[in-house]
Enzyme design. Structure first.
Site, PDB file in Angstrom:
ATOM      1  N   ASN A 144     -29.331  67.982 -44.476  1.00 57.23           N
ATOM      2  CA  ASN A 144     -28.292  67.369 -45.180  1.00 57.23           C
ATOM      3  C   ASN A 144     -28.706  66.014 -45.257  1.00 57.23           C
ATOM      4  O   ASN A 144     -28.722  65.275 -44.267  1.00 57.23           O
ATOM      5  CB  ASN A 144     -27.148  67.520 -44.591  1.00 57.23           C
ATOM      6  CG  ASN A 144     -25.768  66.790 -44.937  1.00 57.23           C
ATOM      7  OD1 ASN A 144     -25.763  66.199 -46.184  1.00 57.23           O
ATOM      8  ND2 ASN A 144     -24.773  66.739 -44.330  1.00 57.23           N
ATOM      9  N   LYS A 174     -26.923  63.353 -46.620  1.00 56.19           N
ATOM     10  CA  LYS A 174     -26.012  62.682 -46.438  1.00 56.19           C
ATOM     11  C   LYS A 174     -26.154  61.414 -47.587  1.00 56.19           C
ATOM     12  O   LYS A 174     -26.753  61.700 -48.526  1.00 56.19           O
ATOM     13  CB  LYS A 174     -25.644  61.996 -45.108  1.00 56.19           C
ATOM     14  CG  LYS A 174     -25.428  63.301 -44.183  1.00 56.19           C
ATOM     15  CD  LYS A 174     -24.997  62.499 -42.566  1.00 56.19           C
ATOM     16  CE  LYS A 174     -24.992  64.025 -41.893  1.00 56.19           C
ATOM     17  NZ  LYS A 174     -24.385  63.842 -40.560  1.00 56.19           N
ATOM     18  N   HIS A 189     -17.452  69.300 -44.801  1.00 54.01           N
ATOM     19  CA  HIS A 189     -18.157  68.653 -43.805  1.00 54.01           C
ATOM     20  C   HIS A 189     -17.261  67.441 -42.878  1.00 54.01           C
ATOM     21  O   HIS A 189     -16.300  66.973 -43.591  1.00 54.01           O
ATOM     22  CB  HIS A 189     -19.410  67.696 -44.421  1.00 54.01           C
ATOM     23  CG  HIS A 189     -20.380  67.097 -43.290  1.00 54.01           C
ATOM     24  ND1 HIS A 189     -19.988  65.633 -42.682  1.00 54.01           N
ATOM     25  CD2 HIS A 189     -21.549  67.752 -42.859  1.00 54.01           C
ATOM     26  CE1 HIS A 189     -20.951  65.774 -41.694  1.00 54.01           C
ATOM     27  NE2 HIS A 189     -22.046  66.754 -41.684  1.00 54.01           N
ATOM     28  N   GLU A 209     -17.354  64.373 -41.961  1.00 57.33           N
ATOM     29  CA  GLU A 209     -17.591  63.333 -42.528  1.00 57.33           C
ATOM     30  C   GLU A 209     -16.495  63.251 -43.911  1.00 57.33           C
ATOM     31  O   GLU A 209     -15.918  62.036 -44.078  1.00 57.33           O
ATOM     32  CB  GLU A 209     -18.889  62.744 -42.820  1.00 57.33           C
ATOM     33  CG  GLU A 209     -19.704  62.367 -41.498  1.00 57.33           C
ATOM     34  CD  GLU A 209     -21.043  62.615 -41.550  1.00 57.33           C
ATOM     35  OE1 GLU A 209     -21.846  62.549 -42.797  1.00 57.33           O
ATOM     36  OE2 GLU A 209     -21.811  62.466 -40.575  1.00 57.33           O
ATOM     37  N   GLU A 219     -20.346  72.930 -36.461  1.00 58.29           N
ATOM     38  CA  GLU A 219     -20.730  71.530 -36.534  1.00 58.29           C
ATOM     39  C   GLU A 219     -19.671  70.820 -35.505  1.00 58.29           C
ATOM     40  O   GLU A 219     -18.603  70.116 -36.182  1.00 58.29           O
ATOM     41  CB  GLU A 219     -20.831  70.638 -37.785  1.00 58.29           C
ATOM     42  CG  GLU A 219     -21.956  71.227 -38.476  1.00 58.29           C
ATOM     43  CD  GLU A 219     -22.454  70.391 -39.391  1.00 58.29           C
ATOM     44  OE1 GLU A 219     -23.742  69.923 -39.210  1.00 58.29           O
ATOM     45  OE2 GLU A 219     -21.741  69.385 -40.066  1.00 58.29           O
ATOM     46  N   GLY A 254     -24.599  63.303 -34.978  1.00 56.34           N
ATOM     47  CA  GLY A 254     -25.388  62.061 -35.000  1.00 56.34           C
ATOM     48  C   GLY A 254     -25.310  61.106 -33.889  1.00 56.34           C
ATOM     49  O   GLY A 254     -25.557  59.941 -33.724  1.00 56.34           O
ATOM     50  N   SER A 274     -27.102  67.072 -34.128  1.00 60.20           N
ATOM     51  CA  SER A 274     -28.181  66.557 -33.360  1.00 60.20           C
ATOM     52  C   SER A 274     -29.014  67.689 -33.056  1.00 60.20           C
ATOM     53  O   SER A 274     -29.846  67.698 -32.177  1.00 60.20           O
ATOM     54  CB  SER A 274     -27.862  66.082 -32.133  1.00 60.20           C
ATOM     55  OG  SER A 274     -26.878  64.816 -32.354  1.00 60.20           O
TER      56      SER A 274
HETATM   57  P1  PGA Z   1     -26.936  65.404 -37.278  1.00 54.42           P
HETATM   58  O1  PGA Z   1     -26.016  65.680 -38.421  1.00 54.42           O
HETATM   59  O2  PGA Z   1     -28.121  66.437 -37.327  1.00 54.42           O
HETATM   60  O3  PGA Z   1     -27.463  63.853 -37.708  1.00 54.42           O
HETATM   61  O4  PGA Z   1     -26.309  65.249 -36.132  1.00 54.42           O
HETATM   62  C1  PGA Z   1     -25.726  67.052 -38.904  1.00 54.42           C
HETATM   63  C2  PGA Z   1     -24.530  67.103 -39.892  1.00 54.42           C
HETATM   64  O5  PGA Z   1     -23.693  66.057 -39.895  1.00 54.42           O
HETATM   65  O6  PGA Z   1     -24.731  68.110 -40.754  1.00 54.42           O
END
Ligand code: PGA
Length: 258
Positions: free
Chosen positions: A11, A13, A99, A101, A169, A175, A215
């Protein structure tokens, strides 16, 4: 039923900043995977504007195309939106929905469900994200995930289950570098499967892949697969580094052999 192949989705983003960088990133991944006999499915969820380029660099579809969002509406006067038919016409085969976010900027469970129905009706795979904001000793985080799952599962028809992927998640792990332990991931996978069995059927468990995201790195991927038993990953930050991402894909491929 035969165990399904793992699935690793990168992803990206809202990255990278330019078309040239997106091209370089995708080609880096493609090159590193060349001639490898892989026992895993792989997809890249690039920003919409890069999808056409990426589709042209991967005509074999070995790296599948995913999208990070879609409109719930089929087509028409919806300024700024992207329709599922448009994605399909570029060869996109899956869409990430809900997601955290996007939920943080106001996307509700009802909006996620409306998009889910649109994606499944169009014949694409839906990768729906669930996960708690924080953990507490009383285990309230299970209730959070259960509520999100109920919305999702009640709108999926039995014939569509194979095109449903759940990405667990936990928001605290996204992140942050604070990856869930393999035990945490395993416990949540079993919990999600129990809800699937109770809401749909026991047979449905074998159809729905359950990914972990938050992560994920090359250094923790094998443990999350072998001890966490997850069916693959949704990878954010590490998907922007070709070598790191390919190492995660290789870990999933090893796991997918048995
Ligand atoms: P990350 O993000 O691997 O940077 O923690 C995962 C995600 O948001 O899908």
């Amino acid at each position: 039923m035969k165990q399904r192949l793992p699935l690793v989705i990168g992803n990206w983003k809202m990255n990278p900043a330019t078309r040239a960088e997106a091209r370089k990133l995708f080609i880096g991944v493609r090159q590193a995977l060349r001639r490898k006999n892989l026992h895993t499915d792989i997809a890249i969820a690039a920003p919409f504007v890069f999808i056409a380029d990426i589709a042209s660099y991967s005509p074999s579809n070995r790296i599948q195309l995913s999208a990070q969002n879609v409109s719930a509406e089929a087509i028409g006067a919806y300024t700024g939106e992207i329709a599922v038919a448009m994605l399909k016409s570029f060869g996109v085969s899956s869409v990430i929905l809900g997601h955290s976010e996007r939920r943080a900027s106001g996307e509700t469970d009802a909006a996620v469900v409306a998009k889910l129905e649109t994606v499944l009706k169009a014949g694409l795979t839906a990768v729906v994200c669930v996960g708690e904001e924080k953990r507490d000793s009383a285990g309230h985080y299970f209730t959070v995930v259960e509520k999100q799952l109920h919305h999702i599962l009640k709108s999926v028809k039995r014939t569509q289950l194979e095109r449903l992927v759940i990405a667990y998640e936990p928001i605290w792990a996204i992140g942050t570098g604070a990856t869930a332990t393999p035990e945490d991931a395993h416990e949540m996978k079993l919990f999600i499967q129990k809800i699937i069995a109770d809401t749909c059927s026991r047979a449905a468990i074998a159809k729905v892949r359950i990914l972990y995201g938050g992560s994920v790195k090359a250094a923790n991927a094998a443990d999350l697969l072998n001890d966490g038993n997850v069916d693959g990953f949704l990878v954010g930050g590490a998907s922007l580094k070709p070598k790191e991402f390919v190492d995660i894909v290789q870990a999933a491929s090893e796991y997918g052999k048995h």
